[in-house]
Design an enzyme around this catalytic site. Sequence first.
Site, PDB file in Angstrom:
ATOM      1  N   SER A  88       0.976  -0.713  -0.160  1.00  0.00           N
ATOM      2  CA  SER A  88       0.048  -0.005   0.679  1.00  0.00           C
ATOM      3  C   SER A  88       1.024   1.728   0.133  1.00  0.00           C
ATOM      4  CB  SER A  88      -1.229  -0.319   1.131  1.00  0.00           C
ATOM      5  OG  SER A  88      -2.109   1.193   0.816  1.00  0.00           O
ATOM      6  N   ASP A 122      -7.722  -3.822  -7.259  1.00  0.00           N
ATOM      7  CA  ASP A 122      -8.065  -3.761  -5.955  1.00  0.00           C
ATOM      8  C   ASP A 122      -8.296  -1.855  -5.564  1.00  0.00           C
ATOM      9  OD1 ASP A 122      -6.556  -1.699  -3.692  1.00  0.00           O
ATOM     10  OD2 ASP A 122      -5.063  -3.312  -4.185  1.00  0.00           O
ATOM     11  N   HIS A 159      -6.707  -5.934  -0.914  1.00  0.00           N
ATOM     12  CA  HIS A 159      -5.727  -4.784  -0.884  1.00  0.00           C
ATOM     13  C   HIS A 159      -4.643  -5.559  -0.272  1.00  0.00           C
ATOM     14  CE1 HIS A 159      -3.531  -1.347  -1.064  1.00  0.00           C
ATOM     15  NE2 HIS A 159      -3.015  -0.832   0.634  1.00  0.00           N
TER      16      HIS A 159
END
Length: 537
Positions: free
Chosen positions: A241, A466, A495
Amino acid sequence: MVRRIAVLGVTGALITGSVAAAAPTTATATAASAGRSTGAYGGRAEAYGVTVAAARAAKAGIDWAACPADWGFESPIVCGYVTVPVDYAKPNGKKIKIAVDRIDNTGTAAERQGALIYNPGGPGGSGMRFPRRVTTKSAIWADTAKAYDFVGFDPRGVGHSAPISCVDPQEFVKAPKADPVPDTEADKTAQRKLAKEYAQGCVERTGRAMLSQMTTANTARDIDVIRAALGEKKLNYLGVSYGTYLGAVYATLFPTHVRRMIVDSVVNPARDQIWYQNNLDQDVAFQGRWDDWEAWVAKYDSVYHLGDTPAKVQAKWETLRAAVKANPIGGVVGPAELLGFFQSAPYYDSSWATVAGVWSKYAAGDTQALVDAAAPDLTDTAGNISSENGNAVYTAVECTDAKWPTSWKKWDRDNTALHAKYPFLTWSNAWMNLPCATWGVPQQTPVEVRTGKGLPKVLIVQSTRDAATPYSGAVELHHRLKGSELITEKDAGSHGVTGLVNSCINDRVTAYLVSGTLDGKDVTCTPHATPVPPAAG
């Protein structure tokens, strides 16, 4: 990127060789070279500062010891600190300590390849739980653990690393908060006032000196100092991320210090995306993944009884939202808190059954199930490890990293248009980030992420659906890091891909980390298994 319940009343959607201490003349020469490579973002002063700090850290090492009991990390995980400058342009000025932890590789001394440093995202996420992948015997990471020490850290401002704050934690957890979707101009005016007050609170509670240095580039510099303190000549890194952007910035600033790097669920690193446009793009992607989840709930209507078509599930969601707006459940679960809980479904399909199950219980008359799941933790106010701290770091880094629009007309126009088509997260995300419009310290120019001379091949992993980091971000980073390879998990949307069970991905991640092996081309994998409700299994 990781989203949290904000004080504004909303939820938004984001490494063994030794290193000797460098002599001043060597540090100066290295800094001069690095300064030329950093471009507009940072220069020779910062480059010299990180060289000096790294040399000091290499000489000092890390005084490893049993982790404090209240940190929650069992033996044989050990903890320590690494000292870094607040401002790398002033390496002899004020300093802070960065908390780190480590577990030794599980293989032999001959199998050991160094340390693997991890960042889970945020900004504001702690990586300190990473060594627990070894103590909990995660099968996915077993072979990698034989080769590497697993190293986690709290980034600057987070947790045990000089934690920052923007509001009284007691105020932060109060509920219910205002509905993020405005009905009137007065609602918007109220949220704008809260956002401005939050930005002012960040300055008052954190101080300008620290707040102005809460940037991704400085966290990347901190990582290089950690690398040196560990006695590592080159960095092995796993970022998820926001951790992908942190890794990309590190790779740009310190290309010759990278040994192996995996970035998973990628933030679009283009300068014009950081951070305003990235957040707008999230709104579109979250809506798409929310639609996927509603279709899944409808498929299992025999289990959840929430509607046998996505349209019926959506209608029931809108009814639920309206009900908690009129009468917050238990006095604490209103629309903002509700969204905070339901948002985990488009984030992770591992949450699909959990969220649907709680909703189903509520629909059948069990209101306590939803209170237990969605109400804020009113005890979550322990300053240095609270959700308030994480929210403060998220805001501080994104607001300081880049210049944001200051015109409310632009924010209003952009988000009104998006909400009309993608209503699930849009206004919530807007209020989450609006403090950046009135930010109290200078906003920087983002790093121009690119391939530096000497950067090895980077492995990029991404699912196509995502929500938090849309697929286009992986494509953009792949383009910018020459020689990188992209593993695409097609028709999946969770994710964070590397922690899921998918042998097509897991085997390649392990091969890269353990043997340095890549396919020599991009790879597309079929998706990991779609969740099945327990009652349907």
